[in-house]
Write an enzyme that holds these catalytic residues in place. Sequence first.
Site, PDB file in Angstrom:
ATOM      1  N   ARG A 202      -0.386  -9.245  13.167  1.00 51.66           N
ATOM      2  CA  ARG A 202      -0.962  -8.182  12.323  1.00 51.66           C
ATOM      3  C   ARG A 202      -1.857  -8.763  11.242  1.00 51.66           C
ATOM      4  O   ARG A 202      -2.881  -8.170  10.891  1.00 51.66           O
ATOM      5  CB  ARG A 202       0.166  -7.348  11.695  1.00 51.66           C
TER       6      ARG A 202
ATOM      7  N   LYS B  67       0.836  -1.216   0.000  1.00 48.74           N
ATOM      8  CA  LYS B  67       0.000   0.000   0.000  1.00 48.74           C
ATOM      9  C   LYS B  67       0.866   1.258   0.000  1.00 48.74           C
ATOM     10  O   LYS B  67       0.629   2.182  -0.763  1.00 48.74           O
ATOM     11  CB  LYS B  67      -0.890   0.063   1.262  1.00 48.74           C
TER      12      LYS B  67
ATOM     13  N   ARG C 273      11.648  -2.833  10.988  1.00 43.16           N
ATOM     14  CA  ARG C 273      10.657  -2.225  11.882  1.00 43.16           C
ATOM     15  C   ARG C 273      10.352  -3.177  13.038  1.00 43.16           C
ATOM     16  O   ARG C 273      10.267  -4.381  12.839  1.00 43.16           O
ATOM     17  CB  ARG C 273       9.370  -1.946  11.097  1.00 43.16           C
TER      18      ARG C 273
ATOM     19  N   ARG D 241      11.949  -6.265   4.456  1.00 46.70           N
ATOM     20  CA  ARG D 241      11.751  -4.806   4.419  1.00 46.70           C
ATOM     21  C   ARG D 241      12.694  -4.112   5.393  1.00 46.70           C
ATOM     22  O   ARG D 241      12.910  -4.566   6.507  1.00 46.70           O
ATOM     23  CB  ARG D 241      10.312  -4.451   4.789  1.00 46.70           C
TER      24      ARG D 241
ATOM     25  N   ARG E  56      -9.193   1.373   8.801  1.00 48.87           N
ATOM     26  CA  ARG E  56      -8.782   0.008   9.087  1.00 48.87           C
ATOM     27  C   ARG E  56      -9.840  -0.755   9.856  1.00 48.87           C
ATOM     28  O   ARG E  56      -9.657  -1.930  10.155  1.00 48.87           O
ATOM     29  CB  ARG E  56      -7.555   0.081   9.964  1.00 48.87           C
TER      30      ARG E  56
HETATM   31  P1  AP5 Z   1       4.994  -1.626   1.732  1.00 48.57           P
HETATM   32  O1  AP5 Z   1       4.649  -0.767   0.572  1.00 48.57           O
HETATM   33  O2  AP5 Z   1       5.807  -1.037   2.824  1.00 48.57           O
HETATM   34  O3  AP5 Z   1       3.659  -2.303   2.283  1.00 48.57           O
HETATM   35  P2  AP5 Z   1       2.452  -1.729   3.126  1.00 48.57           P
HETATM   36  O4  AP5 Z   1       1.224  -2.386   2.635  1.00 48.57           O
HETATM   37  O5  AP5 Z   1       2.466  -0.230   3.135  1.00 48.57           O
HETATM   38  O6  AP5 Z   1       2.873  -2.326   4.523  1.00 48.57           O
HETATM   39  P3  AP5 Z   1       2.842  -1.774   5.995  1.00 48.57           P
HETATM   40  O7  AP5 Z   1       3.453  -2.845   6.840  1.00 48.57           O
HETATM   41  O8  AP5 Z   1       3.444  -0.407   6.096  1.00 48.57           O
HETATM   42  O9  AP5 Z   1       1.361  -1.714   6.251  1.00 48.57           O
HETATM   43  P4  AP5 Z   1       0.668  -1.853   7.546  1.00 48.57           P
HETATM   44  O10 AP5 Z   1      -0.695  -1.580   7.080  1.00 48.57           O
HETATM   45  O11 AP5 Z   1       0.802  -3.059   8.358  1.00 48.57           O
HETATM   46  O12 AP5 Z   1       1.466  -0.802   8.450  1.00 48.57           O
HETATM   47  P5  AP5 Z   1       1.157   0.711   8.825  1.00 48.57           P
HETATM   48  O13 AP5 Z   1       2.402   1.444   8.796  1.00 48.57           O
HETATM   49  O14 AP5 Z   1      -0.032   1.206   8.079  1.00 48.57           O
HETATM   50  O15 AP5 Z   1       5.700  -2.949   1.181  1.00 48.57           O
HETATM   51  C1  AP5 Z   1       6.153  -3.961   2.049  1.00 48.57           C
HETATM   52  C2  AP5 Z   1       7.508  -4.516   1.549  1.00 48.57           C
HETATM   53  O16 AP5 Z   1       7.319  -5.200   0.318  1.00 48.57           O
HETATM   54  C3  AP5 Z   1       8.548  -3.425   1.254  1.00 48.57           C
HETATM   55  O17 AP5 Z   1       9.819  -3.880   1.604  1.00 48.57           O
HETATM   56  C4  AP5 Z   1       8.421  -3.196  -0.248  1.00 48.57           C
HETATM   57  O18 AP5 Z   1       9.614  -2.756  -0.779  1.00 48.57           O
HETATM   58  C5  AP5 Z   1       8.052  -4.579  -0.746  1.00 48.57           C
HETATM   59  N1  AP5 Z   1       7.146  -4.543  -1.898  1.00 48.57           N
HETATM   60  C6  AP5 Z   1       6.112  -3.684  -2.119  1.00 48.57           C
HETATM   61  N2  AP5 Z   1       5.480  -3.967  -3.278  1.00 48.57           N
HETATM   62  C7  AP5 Z   1       6.118  -5.064  -3.786  1.00 48.57           C
HETATM   63  C8  AP5 Z   1       5.919  -5.862  -4.966  1.00 48.57           C
HETATM   64  N3  AP5 Z   1       4.944  -5.581  -5.868  1.00 48.57           N
HETATM   65  N4  AP5 Z   1       6.754  -6.903  -5.177  1.00 48.57           N
HETATM   66  C9  AP5 Z   1       7.764  -7.192  -4.280  1.00 48.57           C
HETATM   67  N5  AP5 Z   1       7.999  -6.474  -3.152  1.00 48.57           N
HETATM   68  C10 AP5 Z   1       7.183  -5.430  -2.903  1.00 48.57           C
HETATM   69  O19 AP5 Z   1       0.667   0.500  10.343  1.00 48.57           O
HETATM   70  C11 AP5 Z   1       1.542   0.074  11.354  1.00 48.57           C
HETATM   71  C12 AP5 Z   1       0.780   0.008  12.658  1.00 48.57           C
HETATM   72  O20 AP5 Z   1       0.266   1.315  12.989  1.00 48.57           O
HETATM   73  C13 AP5 Z   1      -0.454  -0.892  12.679  1.00 48.57           C
HETATM   74  O21 AP5 Z   1      -0.119  -2.242  12.949  1.00 48.57           O
HETATM   75  C14 AP5 Z   1      -1.282  -0.234  13.794  1.00 48.57           C
HETATM   76  O22 AP5 Z   1      -0.794  -0.598  15.065  1.00 48.57           O
HETATM   77  C15 AP5 Z   1      -1.016   1.233  13.590  1.00 48.57           C
HETATM   78  N6  AP5 Z   1      -2.007   1.875  12.705  1.00 48.57           N
HETATM   79  C16 AP5 Z   1      -1.771   2.462  11.492  1.00 48.57           C
HETATM   80  N7  AP5 Z   1      -2.915   2.929  10.961  1.00 48.57           N
HETATM   81  C17 AP5 Z   1      -3.903   2.634  11.844  1.00 48.57           C
HETATM   82  C18 AP5 Z   1      -5.303   2.838  11.855  1.00 48.57           C
HETATM   83  N8  AP5 Z   1      -5.936   3.432  10.828  1.00 48.57           N
HETATM   84  N9  AP5 Z   1      -6.002   2.387  12.922  1.00 48.57           N
HETATM   85  C19 AP5 Z   1      -5.397   1.788  13.954  1.00 48.57           C
HETATM   86  N10 AP5 Z   1      -4.088   1.541  14.004  1.00 48.57           N
HETATM   87  C20 AP5 Z   1      -3.328   1.968  12.963  1.00 48.57           C
END
Ligand code: AP5
Length: 214
Positions: free
Chosen positions: A171, A13, A160, A127, A88
């Site tokens: 997660r 994402k 991370r 990552r 979410r």
């Molecule tokens: P990446 O693009 O980083 O993936 P992502 O979907 O953004 O993953 P996140 O782990 O950041 O999402 P998340 O939703 O768990 O975490 P967030 O920060 O929102 O890609 C992942 C890896 O794959 C990278 O290394 C990339 O290079 C690689 N990659 C990407 N595309 C690829 C492809 N096509 N092919 C191969 N490799 C690829 O949230 C973290 C925490 O914050 C949550 O757990 C929660 O505690 C809190 N939080 C955040 N938002 C909320 C909310 N709205 N409500 C409550 N808690 C929240």
Amino acid sequence: MKIIMLGAPGAGKGTQAKQIADKYSIPHISTGDIFRANIKNGTELGKKAKQYMDQGALVPDELTCDLVMDRIQQDDCKNGFVLDGFPRTIPQAEALDAALGKINEKMDYAIDVDVPDENIVNRMSGRRACLNCGATYHLISIPPKVEGICDRCGSEIVLREDDKPETVQKRLKVYHEQTQPLIDYYKNQGILKSVDGTQPMDEVFKAIVTILGA
Ligand code: AP5
Ligand code: ZN
């Protein structure tokens, strides 16, 4: 254009949202990045959020919703925005709809980046993230030019805290229980689009541009 990125943790994402933001000149709003910046700066919000994030749990809706509602009312969001990691939960989605409804607006697209759980754990273990500027790397698919160092700002890049395999499993469980129901929520609104997130990154982006228009 107002866009929501849906998908499991690690589906890509953030990677896609950054490119969408560049191409369409709209802000990229990542709740995960906002929380991580608050943790780094030692704010009260950061201290509260960290307790949940390190466990792989969601930060409570009451800490999350107001933050996003304030952000999307800022001037740079007038022509749209791309939300990454929000909503979410169904209550978050309802809060977003209610806030936009008050100003006669609504979301245009919810893009689900679809990646099976099996692929996720591998991606997350590779990552590396820059805690200073938010840039993301992957040891195999997008390594930094110099090992361990962010290309953009020269800071150290790290695994991370919540990318440790046991936390990733938690997660994924939270995603299936609390976030996946949003797929039907947006399908019912007629704005859901799905892309195959297992393709290479630029193919995923092409598929998204086909949906959004060039
Ligand atoms: P990446 O693009 O980083 O993936 P992502 O979907 O953004 O993953 P996140 O782990 O950041 O999402 P998340 O939703 O768990 O975490 P967030 O920060 O929102 O890609 C992942 C890896 O794959 C990278 O290394 C990339 O290079 C690689 N990659 C990407 N595309 C690829 C492809 N096509 N092919 C191969 N490799 C690829 O949230 C973290 C925490 O914050 C949550 O757990 C929660 O505690 C809190 N939080 C955040 N938002 C909320 C909310 N709205 N409500 C409550 N808690 C929240
Ligand atoms: Zn950096």
